[in-house]
Design a protein around this motif. Sequence first.
Motif, PDB file in Angstrom:
ATOM      1  N   GLY A 101      -4.759  12.326  -6.690  1.00  0.00           N
ATOM      2  CA  GLY A 101      -5.219  10.948  -6.820  1.00  0.00           C
ATOM      3  C   GLY A 101      -4.767  10.299  -8.124  1.00  0.00           C
ATOM      4  N   PRO A 102      -4.844  11.000  -9.262  1.00  0.00           N
ATOM      5  CA  PRO A 102      -4.362  10.389 -10.507  1.00  0.00           C
ATOM      6  C   PRO A 102      -2.894   9.995 -10.460  1.00  0.00           C
ATOM      7  CG  PRO A 102      -5.751  12.273 -10.999  1.00  0.00           C
ATOM      8  CD  PRO A 102      -5.538  12.281  -9.515  1.00  0.00           C
ATOM      9  N   HIS A 103      -2.071  10.802  -9.788  1.00  0.00           N
ATOM     10  CA  HIS A 103      -0.648  10.448  -9.672  1.00  0.00           C
ATOM     11  C   HIS A 103      -0.483   9.125  -8.931  1.00  0.00           C
ATOM     12  CE1 HIS A 103       0.828  14.123 -11.381  1.00  0.00           C
ATOM     13  NE2 HIS A 103       0.327  14.888 -10.430  1.00  0.00           N
ATOM     14  N   ALA A 104      -1.171   8.989  -7.794  1.00  0.00           N
ATOM     15  CA  ALA A 104      -1.053   7.759  -7.012  1.00  0.00           C
ATOM     16  C   ALA A 104      -1.541   6.553  -7.809  1.00  0.00           C
ATOM     17  CB  ALA A 104      -1.837   7.900  -5.709  1.00  0.00           C
ATOM     18  N   LEU A 105      -2.665   6.688  -8.482  1.00  0.00           N
ATOM     19  CA  LEU A 105      -3.200   5.582  -9.268  1.00  0.00           C
ATOM     20  C   LEU A 105      -2.287   5.219 -10.437  1.00  0.00           C
ATOM     21  CD1 LEU A 105      -6.971   6.579  -9.317  1.00  0.00           C
ATOM     22  CD2 LEU A 105      -5.956   4.636  -8.099  1.00  0.00           C
ATOM     23  N   SER A 106      -1.643   6.201 -11.027  1.00  0.00           N
ATOM     24  CA  SER A 106      -0.767   5.928 -12.168  1.00  0.00           C
ATOM     25  C   SER A 106       0.428   5.087 -11.765  1.00  0.00           C
ATOM     26  CB  SER A 106      -0.301   7.236 -12.807  1.00  0.00           C
ATOM     27  OG  SER A 106       0.726   7.861 -12.051  1.00  0.00           O
ATOM     28  N   VAL A 107       0.819   5.145 -10.490  1.00  0.00           N
ATOM     29  CA  VAL A 107       1.916   4.315  -9.985  1.00  0.00           C
ATOM     30  C   VAL A 107       1.415   2.938  -9.560  1.00  0.00           C
ATOM     31  CG1 VAL A 107       3.653   4.107  -8.160  1.00  0.00           C
ATOM     32  CG2 VAL A 107       3.274   6.318  -9.271  1.00  0.00           C
ATOM     33  N   LEU A 108       0.277   2.889  -8.875  1.00  0.00           N
ATOM     34  CA  LEU A 108      -0.203   1.626  -8.312  1.00  0.00           C
ATOM     35  C   LEU A 108      -0.801   0.683  -9.352  1.00  0.00           C
ATOM     36  CD1 LEU A 108      -1.889   2.942  -5.044  1.00  0.00           C
ATOM     37  CD2 LEU A 108       0.262   1.671  -5.214  1.00  0.00           C
ATOM     38  N   LEU A 109      -1.538   1.199 -10.319  1.00  0.00           N
ATOM     39  CA  LEU A 109      -2.255   0.326 -11.254  1.00  0.00           C
ATOM     40  C   LEU A 109      -1.329  -0.569 -12.077  1.00  0.00           C
ATOM     41  CD1 LEU A 109      -5.189   2.565 -12.548  1.00  0.00           C
ATOM     42  CD2 LEU A 109      -5.200   0.859 -10.738  1.00  0.00           C
ATOM     43  N   PRO A 110      -0.235  -0.048 -12.641  1.00  0.00           N
ATOM     44  CA  PRO A 110       0.609  -0.954 -13.423  1.00  0.00           C
ATOM     45  C   PRO A 110       1.326  -2.008 -12.579  1.00  0.00           C
ATOM     46  CG  PRO A 110       1.621   1.217 -13.268  1.00  0.00           C
ATOM     47  CD  PRO A 110       0.235   1.349 -12.731  1.00  0.00           C
ATOM     48  N   VAL A 111       1.425  -1.779 -11.280  1.00  0.00           N
ATOM     49  CA  VAL A 111       2.118  -2.717 -10.398  1.00  0.00           C
ATOM     50  C   VAL A 111       1.147  -3.732  -9.787  1.00  0.00           C
ATOM     51  CG1 VAL A 111       3.510  -2.956  -8.303  1.00  0.00           C
ATOM     52  CG2 VAL A 111       3.917  -1.036  -9.863  1.00  0.00           C
ATOM     53  N   LEU A 112       0.036  -3.249  -9.231  1.00  0.00           N
ATOM     54  CA  LEU A 112      -0.897  -4.106  -8.500  1.00  0.00           C
ATOM     55  C   LEU A 112      -2.062  -4.598  -9.348  1.00  0.00           C
ATOM     56  CD1 LEU A 112      -1.073  -2.169  -5.096  1.00  0.00           C
ATOM     57  CD2 LEU A 112       0.494  -4.000  -5.789  1.00  0.00           C
ATOM     58  N   GLY A 113      -2.222  -4.044 -10.534  1.00  0.00           N
ATOM     59  CA  GLY A 113      -3.333  -4.424 -11.389  1.00  0.00           C
ATOM     60  C   GLY A 113      -4.498  -3.462 -11.256  1.00  0.00           C
ATOM     61  N   ASP A 114      -5.466  -3.636 -12.129  1.00  0.00           N
ATOM     62  CA  ASP A 114      -6.636  -2.755 -12.144  1.00  0.00           C
ATOM     63  C   ASP A 114      -7.370  -2.824 -10.801  1.00  0.00           C
ATOM     64  OD1 ASP A 114      -8.519  -1.007 -13.097  1.00  0.00           O
ATOM     65  OD2 ASP A 114      -9.608  -2.499 -14.268  1.00  0.00           O
ATOM     66  N   VAL A 115      -8.155  -1.806 -10.537  1.00  0.00           N
ATOM     67  CA  VAL A 115      -8.956  -1.769  -9.314  1.00  0.00           C
ATOM     68  C   VAL A 115     -10.273  -2.492  -9.560  1.00  0.00           C
ATOM     69  CG1 VAL A 115     -10.202  -0.262  -7.713  1.00  0.00           C
ATOM     70  CG2 VAL A 115      -7.893   0.350  -8.477  1.00  0.00           C
ATOM     71  N   ARG A 116     -10.499  -3.565  -8.808  1.00  0.00           N
ATOM     72  CA  ARG A 116     -11.770  -4.291  -8.936  1.00  0.00           C
ATOM     73  C   ARG A 116     -12.893  -3.539  -8.253  1.00  0.00           C
ATOM     74  NH1 ARG A 116      -9.705 -10.397  -7.584  1.00  0.00           N
ATOM     75  NH2 ARG A 116      -9.125  -9.366  -5.627  1.00  0.00           N
ATOM     76  N   ARG A 117     -12.565  -2.877  -7.132  1.00  0.00           N
ATOM     77  CA  ARG A 117     -13.576  -2.068  -6.455  1.00  0.00           C
ATOM     78  C   ARG A 117     -12.895  -1.124  -5.485  1.00  0.00           C
ATOM     79  NH1 ARG A 117     -15.539  -4.207  -1.168  1.00  0.00           N
ATOM     80  NH2 ARG A 117     -14.046  -5.809  -0.529  1.00  0.00           N
ATOM     81  N   VAL A 118     -13.559  -0.010  -5.237  1.00  0.00           N
ATOM     82  CA  VAL A 118     -13.164   0.890  -4.160  1.00  0.00           C
ATOM     83  C   VAL A 118     -13.842   0.350  -2.909  1.00  0.00           C
ATOM     84  CG1 VAL A 118     -13.176   3.255  -3.299  1.00  0.00           C
ATOM     85  CG2 VAL A 118     -12.993   2.818  -5.760  1.00  0.00           C
ATOM     86  N   ALA A 119     -13.046  -0.232  -2.017  1.00  0.00           N
ATOM     87  CA  ALA A 119     -13.611  -0.914  -0.859  1.00  0.00           C
ATOM     88  C   ALA A 119     -14.060   0.056   0.220  1.00  0.00           C
ATOM     89  CB  ALA A 119     -12.589  -1.898  -0.282  1.00  0.00           C
ATOM     90  N   ALA A 120     -13.395   1.196   0.326  1.00  0.00           N
ATOM     91  CA  ALA A 120     -13.755   2.180   1.347  1.00  0.00           C
ATOM     92  C   ALA A 120     -13.229   3.541   0.931  1.00  0.00           C
ATOM     93  CB  ALA A 120     -13.183   1.794   2.714  1.00  0.00           C
ATOM     94  N   ALA A 121     -13.929   4.576   1.363  1.00  0.00           N
ATOM     95  CA  ALA A 121     -13.510   5.949   1.117  1.00  0.00           C
ATOM     96  C   ALA A 121     -14.002   6.812   2.275  1.00  0.00           C
ATOM     97  CB  ALA A 121     -14.084   6.471  -0.203  1.00  0.00           C
TER      98      ALA A 121
END
Length: 293
Positions: A173-193
Amino acid sequence: MRIGLLGTGPWARMAHAPALGGHEGLDFAGVWGRRPEAAKELADLYGTRAYDDVDALFADVDAVAVALPPAVQAPLAVRAARAGCHLLLDKPLAATVEDGRAVVEAVEASGVASVVFFTARFQSEPETWIAEQAGAQSWFTGRAEWLGSVFTDDSPFADSPWRQEKGALWDVGPHALSVLLPVLGDVRRVAAAAHGPRDTVHLVLDHAGGASSTLTLSLTAPPAAAGVTVELRGETGVTLLPESSEEVLTAFSRAADALLDAARTGRPHPCDARFGLRVTEILAAAEGMLDAG
């Protein structure tokens, strides 16, 4: 820069020790481990010193690299920072938000530099792609599939207790977030899990940039199905995260370069302890939703 290594497991042997021992800007000054005999064996391989007392190692070096489970890494990172050591840490930063916040507070109070090793952020092709996509700022959706076969293949990490306990969410999960966050911006909320097969989890994230993303994470995928895909869709079309031709040793050496630069200039690296804390906060929020069903 004199640097010590904390940890003696497979990751320390595969990445940390050879990268530190071969880096021209570092003096690999010692090894500490929870098993003193393993620390001595690893230290002897690189002609350095094995330490029985971790605080003695902190006193003798300028920095430490940590190859330990997150629940062990965080409190030792706090002690190292308070001793004035710069930190080259592994992901995830900590196993809890509280422990991650303690690391950040210690780093900022001591004024030391910190870098958290998110592999893709230190590989040239992926990092170039991330920078290019972050500049586009027109993304509609993102999709990340980070599927490993650690527990279904002959992996040196299959017996890792913390991976068995925390699963793919905390390991890949940290790997995926490290790629997505700088591109899409911070996560405002986890909408579903939601849970998938075995340790597989599916997440839906709402990003500050207005895009949403979906993540599928697993350490128990069939070997033939394992792999990494990150796809972005937006006004400019569709783009995929490129595969890297570089080995982990090269990426880890770049992380060491980043630590040297941050220590010299005083400028925080984008993958510093504070970024590691933000990733930990998102993982903990997702874990809370999964636990609640």
